[in-house]
Write a protein that holds these residues in place. Sequence first.
Motif, PDB file in Angstrom:
ATOM      1  N   PHE A   3       0.832  -1.207   0.000  1.00 57.58           N
ATOM      2  CA  PHE A   3       0.000   0.000   0.000  1.00 57.58           C
ATOM      3  C   PHE A   3       0.865   1.255   0.000  1.00 57.58           C
ATOM      4  CE2 PHE A   3      -3.115  -3.018   1.919  1.00 57.58           C
ATOM      5  CZ  PHE A   3      -4.097  -2.883   0.957  1.00 57.58           C
ATOM      6  N   ALA A   4       2.026   1.182   0.663  1.00 54.98           N
ATOM      7  CA  ALA A   4       2.912   2.356   0.736  1.00 54.98           C
ATOM      8  C   ALA A   4       3.351   2.815  -0.650  1.00 54.98           C
ATOM      9  CB  ALA A   4       4.124   2.029   1.600  1.00 54.98           C
ATOM     10  N   ASP A   5       3.405   1.886  -1.607  1.00 53.50           N
ATOM     11  CA  ASP A   5       3.810   2.255  -2.965  1.00 53.50           C
ATOM     12  C   ASP A   5       2.771   3.135  -3.655  1.00 53.50           C
ATOM     13  OD1 ASP A   5       6.047   0.665  -2.562  1.00 53.50           O
ATOM     14  OD2 ASP A   5       5.127  -1.105  -3.499  1.00 53.50           O
ATOM     15  N   LEU A   6       1.539   3.080  -3.174  1.00 56.04           N
ATOM     16  CA  LEU A   6       0.453   3.846  -3.790  1.00 56.04           C
ATOM     17  C   LEU A   6       0.241   5.204  -3.132  1.00 56.04           C
ATOM     18  CD1 LEU A   6      -2.177   0.946  -4.041  1.00 56.04           C
ATOM     19  CD2 LEU A   6      -0.542   1.669  -5.782  1.00 56.04           C
ATOM     20  N   ILE A   7       0.883   5.421  -1.993  1.00 55.90           N
ATOM     21  CA  ILE A   7       0.653   6.642  -1.212  1.00 55.90           C
ATOM     22  C   ILE A   7       1.852   7.575  -1.374  1.00 55.90           C
ATOM     23  CG2 ILE A   7       0.156   7.569   1.073  1.00 55.90           C
ATOM     24  CD1 ILE A   7      -0.887   4.761   1.840  1.00 55.90           C
ATOM     25  N   THR A   8       1.647   8.659  -2.093  1.00 57.11           N
ATOM     26  CA  THR A   8       2.725   9.620  -2.340  1.00 57.11           C
ATOM     27  C   THR A   8       2.965  10.512  -1.129  1.00 57.11           C
ATOM     28  OG1 THR A   8       1.985   9.661  -4.649  1.00 57.11           O
ATOM     29  CG2 THR A   8       3.586  11.326  -3.989  1.00 57.11           C
ATOM     30  N   THR A  32      -3.725   6.077   5.032  1.00 58.67           N
ATOM     31  CA  THR A  32      -3.238   4.710   5.213  1.00 58.67           C
ATOM     32  C   THR A  32      -3.744   3.863   4.046  1.00 58.67           C
ATOM     33  OG1 THR A  32      -5.141   3.820   6.443  1.00 58.67           O
ATOM     34  CG2 THR A  32      -3.507   5.096   7.694  1.00 58.67           C
ATOM     35  N   GLY A  33      -3.436   2.590   4.071  1.00 57.50           N
ATOM     36  CA  GLY A  33      -3.885   1.711   2.991  1.00 57.50           C
ATOM     37  C   GLY A  33      -5.390   1.611   2.878  1.00 57.50           C
ATOM     38  N   HIS A  34      -6.111   1.909   3.979  1.00 53.63           N
ATOM     39  CA  HIS A  34      -7.562   1.724   3.965  1.00 53.63           C
ATOM     40  C   HIS A  34      -8.347   2.914   4.494  1.00 53.63           C
ATOM     41  CE1 HIS A  34      -6.080  -2.534   4.016  1.00 53.63           C
ATOM     42  NE2 HIS A  34      -6.964  -2.615   3.054  1.00 53.63           N
TER      43      HIS A  34
END
Length: 565
Positions: A3-8, A32-34
């Motif tokens: 998920f961290a890869d999707l959060i800039t 966060t991821g969710h």
Amino acid sequence: MEFADLITTPKLDGVILHSPFHDPIDGTLCITGHHLILSTRKDNVQELWLLIQAIDSIEKKPTSGPVQNGGTIVLKCKDFRHLQLDIANTQDYHNVYTSIERLSNLQKPELSYAFFYRPMYNILEDGFTLFRPETEFAKLLATDEWRISHINKNYTVSKTYSSVLIVPKCIDDNTIVTAASFREGGRFPILSYRHENGAVLLRSSQPLLNNNNKRSRADEKILNAVLGPNKKGYIIDTRSPNLVSHSKSKGGGTEPDGHYTQWKKIFKNLDKLVKCDGSLLDHFSRLMEACYDKQISTDKWLSRLENSHWLTHVQNLLSTACLVAQCLDKDGASVLVHGSSGLDATLLVTSIAQVILNPDCRTVRGLQALIEREWLQAGHPFQTRHSKFCYSTSRTKNQQPTFLLFLDCIHQLHNQFASSFEFTTQLLIVIFENSYYSNFGTFVGNSEFDRQELKLSEGTTSFWSYLNRPDVITNFLNPIYEPNKAAIWPSIAPVSLVLWNELYLRWVIDQKYQKIAILKINHLIQGDKDLRSTVIRMRRQLLDLQKELQSLSLEIEDDDLSDHI
């Protein structure tokens, strides 16, 4: 994928949140991821915890002017909430938008929060095993009429049916396999409900005729076994004759009269519900647009409400469900309901007919069992239907608010027969929310087959396990409930149907004071038996008045039914 890869930008200070009925909040946004979390150091200000799965649409509104400096992100949620995030820095603004957009469009069910949620309370009962067919139909299985079949244990007969099927005892498994090949998706006629007078409600998908009126003796055998000799039944086809003809050109159709001589066929025009062309969701979108138009005049509001056709769908559906209920209760005749695939309008009609006839379906546990039996185990594709909602610009024809229409019809019945339901309409709202986004795994997947593949019972918590906890369910109990063993026959006259303000307008009109008043009334009623008796007596008087409208509706339906006998 992490998920961290999707959060800039995972954390950002100085974000201003605008939400309904609250002053703007200046705080720190965490992604966060969710979840989106917005917190502030101010006292008595509740922080925002928003499940990203609840976001249906995300819009960018850059700051206007010669020099762009940040902008506004508008979040439109599946619970009808509109949220606004003001971000001063342009780069941060783009980063937050991109992060939320990526996270809100994840397609894999196993990435949903249900697989990461861990309850902080003891599980008192396992909701995943609470409503199995063996227990739900235990009394019926004790007779010589019906039996359990495990022919679909590997989901080879039908991917959308459950692994445990209740079938006539005189029908062997080979006959079932043959009959399943005659119906779309293998959905052969299966037991939905047995009325107290012995009449049976069945559901299926359309027969596959291949343009030559092909017959299936196995299918005929199942249906005739349910009726018995010298008895008549009804086939309620939820499509119009025109749509049936269109289906026939594609290999489908309806039962040939010459091979089903014990069955009388009735067509009901629910085409907008059975055609997965997105029209039902488009109509609901029109309703929401009207609800959130704050500049709308009274005349335009009434016109746009009518043009949305939402209450027309409610009326048509209640009318068809009443017709089915009449066949079962008044005529003592068995009924088969089907449209094309048997996944939408069919389930709507069979489930609402049961709420009308069966008092158990008007209890908390009975409603849960009905949803399990007629929706989850019956293969309604929740994952597909609910992945997008009325605000999304990327929705497809497969997204439909079929289940919401079911809940709205129960709301209409509740509005006319409030003391006949053990629960309040707030329970329907909580069920609606969890069907679209949830901490729980109950509504994940499109069928029991999907849920077995995803191992939901091992990796997630059941919504029913949470809801049935005493400290939770007591919040949804109806203080004026009086068990009513009789059928409830609703008025379907237009003046009797109401917009579900409690749900559709809850972020437009502040309902805080109504909720406070209801809580006080409930406490008074619960603590004063005389007051409760007075309220129930007044309700009975109101029901007597309603019966005049109901009798008119029933006369109309009787005429409709007699036209086909």
